[in-house]
Design an enzyme around this catalytic site. Structure first.
Site, short mmCIF file in Angstrom:
data_model
loop_
_atom_site.label_atom_id
_atom_site.label_comp_id
_atom_site.label_asym_id
_atom_site.label_seq_id
_atom_site.Cartn_x
_atom_site.Cartn_y
_atom_site.Cartn_z
N ARG A 1 0.80 -1.22 0.00
CA ARG A 1 0.00 0.00 0.00
C ARG A 1 0.84 1.26 0.00
O ARG A 1 0.39 2.32 -0.43
CB ARG A 1 -0.85 0.06 1.26
CG ARG A 1 -1.97 -0.88 1.20
CD ARG A 1 -2.51 -1.08 2.58
NE ARG A 1 -3.67 -1.91 2.47
CZ ARG A 1 -4.91 -1.46 2.44
NH1 ARG A 1 -5.16 -0.18 2.53
NH2 ARG A 1 -5.91 -2.28 2.32
N GLU B 1 -6.90 0.95 -20.51
CA GLU B 1 -6.43 0.08 -19.44
C GLU B 1 -5.07 -0.52 -19.80
O GLU B 1 -4.16 -0.60 -18.95
CB GLU B 1 -7.49 -1.01 -19.17
CG GLU B 1 -7.10 -2.07 -18.14
CD GLU B 1 -6.78 -1.53 -16.76
OE1 GLU B 1 -7.03 -0.36 -16.46
OE2 GLU B 1 -6.25 -2.33 -15.96
N GLU C 1 2.30 2.12 -15.70
CA GLU C 1 2.52 2.08 -14.25
C GLU C 1 3.58 1.07 -13.82
O GLU C 1 4.26 1.29 -12.82
CB GLU C 1 1.21 1.90 -13.47
CG GLU C 1 0.58 0.55 -13.55
CD GLU C 1 -0.73 0.47 -12.78
OE1 GLU C 1 -0.81 0.99 -11.68
OE2 GLU C 1 -1.67 -0.16 -13.30
N LYS D 1 -1.25 1.01 -3.38
CA LYS D 1 -2.36 0.15 -3.78
C LYS D 1 -3.71 0.79 -3.47
O LYS D 1 -4.62 0.74 -4.26
CB LYS D 1 -2.23 -1.19 -3.04
CG LYS D 1 -3.33 -2.20 -3.39
CD LYS D 1 -3.20 -2.67 -4.82
CE LYS D 1 -4.30 -3.61 -5.22
NZ LYS D 1 -4.37 -3.73 -6.70
C1 F6R Z 1 -4.17 0.66 -11.64
C2 F6R Z 1 -4.82 0.71 -10.34
C3 F6R Z 1 -5.45 1.98 -9.91
C4 F6R Z 1 -6.76 1.70 -9.14
C5 F6R Z 1 -7.33 3.01 -8.57
C6 F6R Z 1 -8.65 2.78 -7.88
O1 F6R Z 1 -3.66 -0.61 -11.91
O2 F6R Z 1 -4.83 -0.25 -9.61
O3 F6R Z 1 -5.69 2.83 -10.99
O4 F6R Z 1 -7.66 1.11 -10.01
O5 F6R Z 1 -6.42 3.55 -7.67
O6 F6R Z 1 -8.53 1.88 -6.82
P1 F6R Z 1 -9.80 1.15 -6.25
O7 F6R Z 1 -10.33 0.24 -7.32
O8 F6R Z 1 -9.30 0.40 -5.06
O9 F6R Z 1 -10.80 2.20 -5.89
#
Ligand code: F6R
Length: 607
Positions: A27, A481, A488, A602
């Site tokens: 995280r 995507e 990233e 994360k």
């Molecule tokens: C990219 C990625 C981020 C998340 C975004 C939203 O691979 O993981 O773009 O999709 O930070 O996170 P959540 O889905 O947890 O709200």
């Protein structure tokens, strides 16, 4: 984004804290630290770098202490450094904090005027000083902490220990998650239960404004009005394999391969015959869906891309218009809400600050109801939304989202079908899609077999500085995507365009140094897409095209990769797999930190 662990035990807590931090490290990971209370003294150690660097500070001699708090940080205020790492201390107090204190400048000024010197540049340090300043007028550490918290604007989850009040940890949450873990003769706190799965499977989730007092024998929780309250104890039964990479080199690789199983789990118990079951989004949801006239989606990053794909399904299957916004933008555009609109959030973690703020904002508007697509049933989003569906993908550790995305797509398809069913629309199409969903995990396995082909093209892309992803219609969000995944984890600049837009500008970029990655499924605009790709070829572009077997194209520079056949409406899910593998293989060649790419976290729990 940062991670908190705390423990109060009979035994030494150092190993528990370190293991917890390692489980949370995905995280936030630019620095780490811990404080241990031993014989009335607090020892604090902090370092820039990863948890292993913190461990190295101690060497072979493991420190003692039966009460402790620890933190892994992803910098928001103040550069990553050992001084800015947590815990922050003030007199007898040691504090770890997740979130952002918005009024920290005013508080810092006020505290400095009282002759107190700050050691760091963080917003978090004000919390330690504020608690310390309240100690002499309070009867307990909890009272001092509660008084200090009442001065804070912004978001926080904190854990506090004090030499004046040893044998306990005070925890509190407002805007950032915090959980109490219950052991036998020992108790814990963490920002995510995953940090504590090695020591307990029983958890109490704090609610907004709660303050918890935790000792080794007991815990008590006080709500935002200071009233002692009971909160449910949740027993987690699932097997915890999340922290093991097993045969895989990275969590991302493991999570890519988990997708067929994850999708089976998303579908489990939600289909019957050739339709979706009623009320899979919660009791009463099928009735509510009858009234829906419009959908508003709010999400971030990969989850937003899932929403963009689903907007097409809501239109074609449920016959409903959809508006979609970045969660960070939504509440600042003064949105007009039409009658009978359904507010939908999508989030893997369920803790993304902007998405949560979007939901909270929407609650003050005249939405018919709110619904979330989420992977974490115990998350704030899940708890604060009227209706929900859990993707059941299992914990996703790799920072780059993979199985969360494809399972979100499946859950969103279930939503499109449920809305269509409640509204009495498209029964034949629904039956077709349900059959296709049942076949999906097998086709995904076929998609995964493309890895050898992708390994061959990865070196061509790994040596470039830029890449362009193209798709049309429902494939434009998949192109986005693909570009996000590549940038990233490999740090290659990547952009996505609807292929028809090329000639309106981006065609100027095309040369042999910018690989073009395109998706060409068998759609009604397949021919138009092929013409767009011919324009790239004519300008000397290198093309990597993932295509339906029926599409014929001569590619001299690059490669045409034939994809397994699948119902067109579900092709976005199938075509995502090679894009994930491509970014993974490219990152592997470039030697980046795949599971924990630089500057990212994360779970983005700050706005
Ligand atoms: C990219 C990625 C981020 C998340 C975004 C939203 O691979 O993981 O773009 O999709 O930070 O996170 P959540 O889905 O947890 O709200």
């Amino acid at each position: 984004m940062c991670g908190i662990v705390g423990a109060v035990c009979e035994r030494d807590v150092y190993a528990i804290l370190i293991e917890g931090l390692k489980r949370l490290e995905y995280r936030g990971y630019d620095s780490a630290g811990l404080s241990l209370l031993n014989n009335g003294n607090i020892t604090t150690q902090k370092t820039i770098g990863k948890v292993v660097d913190l461990e190295n500070l101690f060497g072979e001699s493991l420190p003692s202490g039966t009460v402790g708090i620890a933190h892994t940080r992803w910098a928001t205020h103040g550069v990553p450094s050992s001084i800015n790492s947590h815990p922050h201390t003030s007199g007898p107090i040691s504090v770890v904090h997740n979130g952002i204190i918005e009024n920290h400048s005013e508080l810092r000024k006020e505290i400095t005027e009282q002759g107190i010197k700050f050691s760091s540049n963080t917003d978090s340090e004000v919390i330690a000083h504020l608690i310390n300043l309240n100690v002499c007028t309070s009867n307990s550490l909890r009272e001092a902490a509660t008084k200090a918290l009442s001065r804070l604007d912004g978001a926080y989850a904190i854990c506090v220990i004090s030499t004046d009040d040893p044998g306990k940890i005070i925890g509190a949450r407002s805007g950032s998650p915090l959980v109490v873990g219950l052991g036998i003769g020992e108790n814990f706190m963490a920002s995510d239960q995953m940090a504590l799965r090695q020591v307990t499977d029983r958890f109490v989730y704090l609610e907004e404004g709660d303050v918890a007092e935790v000792t080794k024998e007991d815990f008590s929780i006080f709500n935002q009005n200071g009233v002692l309250v009971e909160r449910d104890v949740t027993q987690i039964n699932e097997l915890d394999q999340s922290s093991e990479k097993g045969e895989y080199k990275h969590f991302m690789e493991k999570e890519i391969y988990e997708q067929p199983k994850a999708i089976i789990n998303t579908l489990d118990g939600r289909l019957s015959g050739d339709d979706v079951l009623n009320n899979i989004f919660g009791l009463g949801s099928s009735e509510i869906f009858k009234k829906v006239k419009r959908i508003q989606i709010v999400a971030c990053g990969t989850s937003l891309h899932a929403g963009r794909v689903a907007a097409n399904w809501f239109s074609s299957i449920s016959e409903l218009p959809t508006q979609i916004d970045y969660a960070s933008e939504y509440r600042y555009r003064n949105p007009h809400v039409d009658e009978d609109s359904l507010f939908v959030t999508i989030s893997q973690s369920g803790e993304t600050a902007d998405t949560l703020a979007g939901l909270r904002y929407a609650k003050g508007k005249n939405y018919l109801s709110s619904l979330c697509i989420c992977n974490v049933p115990t998350s704030s989003l899940a708890r604060e939304t009227d209706y929900s569906i859990f993707t059941n993908a299992g914990p996703e550790i790799g920072v780059a989202s993979t199985k969360a995305f494809t399972t979100q797509l499946v859950a969103l398809m279930l939503l499109a079908l449920s809305l269509a069913k409640s509204r009495g629309r498209n029964p034949k199409l629904r039956a077709r899609v349900v059959a296709a969903l049942r076949a999906l995990p097998e086709i995904l396995l076929e998609s995964l077999k493309l890895r050898d082909t992708i390994v061959e093209i990865a070196p061509d892309i790994a040596t470039k500085d830029n890449a362009l992803f193209l798709g049309r219609g429902i494939f434009y969000p998949i192109a986005k995507e693909g570009a996000l995944k590549l940038k990233e984890i490999s740090y290659i600049h990547a952009e996505a365009y609807p292929a028809g837009e090329l000639k309106h500008g981006p065609l100027a970029l095309i040369d042999e140094d910018i690989p073009v990655i395109a998706m060409a499924p068998d759609s009604e605009i397949a021919e138009k897409l092929v013409s767009n790709l011919e324009e790239v070829k004519a300008r000397g572009g290198i093309l990597y095209v993932f295509s339906d077997p029926s599409i014929s194209m001569e590619i001299e520079s690059g490669k045409l990769i034939k994809m397994p056949k699948c119902d067109f409406l579900l092709t976005p899910i199938i075509y995502t797999i090679p894009l994930q593998i491509l970014s993974y293989e490219v990152a592997l060649l470039r030697g980046t930190d795949i599971d924990q790419p630089r500057n990212l976290a994360k779970s983005v729990t700050v706005e």
